[in-house]
Write a protein that holds these residues in place. Structure first.
Motif, short mmCIF file in Angstrom:
data_model
loop_
_atom_site.label_atom_id
_atom_site.label_comp_id
_atom_site.label_asym_id
_atom_site.label_seq_id
_atom_site.Cartn_x
_atom_site.Cartn_y
_atom_site.Cartn_z
N ALA A 1 6.21 -0.80 3.41
CA ALA A 1 7.44 -0.87 3.94
C ALA A 1 7.59 -0.44 5.37
CB ALA A 1 8.53 -0.35 3.04
N TYR A 2 7.16 0.59 5.77
CA TYR A 2 7.28 1.09 7.12
C TYR A 2 6.60 0.25 8.13
CZ TYR A 2 8.84 6.01 5.89
OH TYR A 2 9.69 6.84 5.18
N LEU A 3 5.50 -0.51 7.70
CA LEU A 3 4.95 -1.40 8.63
C LEU A 3 5.91 -2.56 8.92
CD1 LEU A 3 1.18 -1.11 7.60
CD2 LEU A 3 2.14 -0.46 9.96
N VAL A 4 6.35 -3.15 7.87
CA VAL A 4 7.34 -4.21 7.86
C VAL A 4 8.39 -3.95 8.54
CG1 VAL A 4 9.06 -5.80 6.64
CG2 VAL A 4 6.29 -5.43 5.87
N GLU A 5 8.88 -2.65 8.58
CA GLU A 5 10.04 -2.18 9.32
C GLU A 5 9.94 -2.19 10.85
OE1 GLU A 5 12.09 1.99 9.87
OE2 GLU A 5 12.22 1.29 8.04
N HIS A 6 8.76 -1.69 11.13
CA HIS A 6 8.53 -1.54 12.58
C HIS A 6 8.13 -2.96 13.07
CE1 HIS A 6 8.60 2.64 11.98
NE2 HIS A 6 8.18 3.03 13.24
N LEU A 7 7.60 -3.66 12.44
CA LEU A 7 7.15 -5.32 12.70
C LEU A 7 8.67 -5.66 12.76
CD1 LEU A 7 5.64 -7.94 13.30
CD2 LEU A 7 5.60 -8.17 10.90
N ALA A 8 9.56 -5.67 12.01
CA ALA A 8 10.78 -6.30 12.36
C ALA A 8 11.57 -5.95 13.59
CB ALA A 8 11.75 -5.79 11.35
N LEU A 9 11.38 -4.52 14.12
CA LEU A 9 11.87 -4.14 15.25
C LEU A 9 11.05 -4.58 16.56
CD1 LEU A 9 12.07 -0.39 14.14
CD2 LEU A 9 13.93 -1.84 14.75
N LYS B 1 0.82 -1.23 0.07
CA LYS B 1 -0.01 0.09 -0.08
C LYS B 1 0.71 1.46 -0.13
CE LYS B 1 -3.77 2.66 0.56
NZ LYS B 1 -4.72 2.73 -0.69
N THR B 2 0.76 2.02 -0.87
CA THR B 2 1.27 3.33 -1.14
C THR B 2 0.18 4.52 -0.89
OG1 THR B 2 1.50 3.33 -3.52
CG2 THR B 2 3.41 2.44 -2.28
N VAL B 3 0.55 5.71 -0.69
CA VAL B 3 -0.11 6.88 -0.58
C VAL B 3 0.68 8.14 -1.04
CG1 VAL B 3 -1.53 8.36 0.94
CG2 VAL B 3 -1.30 5.88 1.40
N ARG B 4 0.23 9.02 -1.73
CA ARG B 4 0.74 10.05 -2.46
C ARG B 4 0.50 11.29 -1.38
NH1 ARG B 4 2.69 10.20 -7.17
NH2 ARG B 4 2.20 8.76 -8.86
N LEU B 5 1.68 11.76 -1.19
CA LEU B 5 1.51 13.00 -0.34
C LEU B 5 0.57 14.23 -0.50
CD1 LEU B 5 5.29 13.91 0.57
CD2 LEU B 5 3.81 13.01 1.95
N SER B 6 0.15 14.15 -1.73
CA SER B 6 -0.84 15.11 -2.30
C SER B 6 -2.12 14.73 -1.73
CB SER B 6 -0.98 15.33 -3.93
OG SER B 6 -1.20 13.98 -4.45
N GLU B 7 -2.48 13.18 -1.54
CA GLU B 7 -3.72 12.84 -0.85
C GLU B 7 -4.00 13.32 0.72
OE1 GLU B 7 -4.71 8.70 -1.83
OE2 GLU B 7 -2.99 8.69 -3.03
N VAL B 8 -2.64 13.20 1.13
CA VAL B 8 -2.73 13.68 2.39
C VAL B 8 -2.85 15.06 2.77
CG1 VAL B 8 -1.26 13.17 4.80
CG2 VAL B 8 -1.10 11.53 2.93
N ALA B 9 -2.21 15.86 1.69
CA ALA B 9 -2.34 17.40 1.98
C ALA B 9 -3.96 17.81 2.01
CB ALA B 9 -1.64 18.22 0.74
#
Length: 173
Positions: A129-137, A6-14
């Motif tokens: 990618a951020y979720l997998v990284e935090h899971l690994a930690l 899952k990816t999200v564009r910064l323009s969607e968040v803005a």
């Protein structure tokens, strides 16, 4: 639930905060398990909110997983639950809010200071990618199956040949 990755564009968040619930399918969980060196990943879910932060985004959320690992004591497979929080900020490359490179040879570190924002390569936030990284930690690098105990009894010390000769010499006197 949303697709994986899952990816999200910064323009969607803005425009407004973006709320995402994620649960990778079996194939994705097998890939994640392989990437993290796990025997398996029977479950992995996350609820994440991205909201505007300076010229980037703030990522806040929680995840839960069930990981299958090999016990470091018994070498048997076992499952355990893992949960964690994700809380970080991201900014696009070239942002004035990106951390600046230190030019001095010494760098002062403050453990209590907030982490600097991550700098994205473009304008896309890869939540997966951020979720997998935090899971690994959150995964125990030396997992121990509940109830497994390590009993170590050292072998009897081997007497050195010189100690044996000394005993023989002492007895002969």
């Amino acid at each position: 639930m949303s697709e994986w990755p899952k990816t999200v564009r910064l323009s969607e968040v803005a425009r407004a905060p973006v709320r995402v619930s994620l649960a990778p399918d079996d194939v994705a969980r097998k890939q994640i398990a392989k990437q993290l060196g796990l025997v398996g990943l029977p479950a992995f879910t996350a609820d994440v909110t991205l909201r505007p932060w300076l010229d980037g985004a703030e990522i806040l959320g929680r995840f839960e997983a069930r990981v299958e690992q090999i016990c470091s004591v018994t070498a048997e497979n076992f499952e355990q639950d893992v949960a964690g929080r994700i809380e970080l900020q991201v900014v696009p490359a070239g942002s004035p809010n990106a951390p600046q490179e230190e030019t001095s040879e010494e760098m002062a570190l403050d453990a209590d200071a907030p982490d600097p924002p991550d700098v994205l390569e473009g304008d896309i936030v890869d939540l997966s990618a951020y979720l997998v990284e935090h899971l690994a930690l959150e995964i125990d690098p030396f997992p121990r199956k509940p109830g497994a105990e390590f009993d170590y009894a050292p072998d009897a010390p081997v007497e050195s040949p010189f100690a044996v000769l000394k005993k023989l010499k002492d007895e002969g006197e």
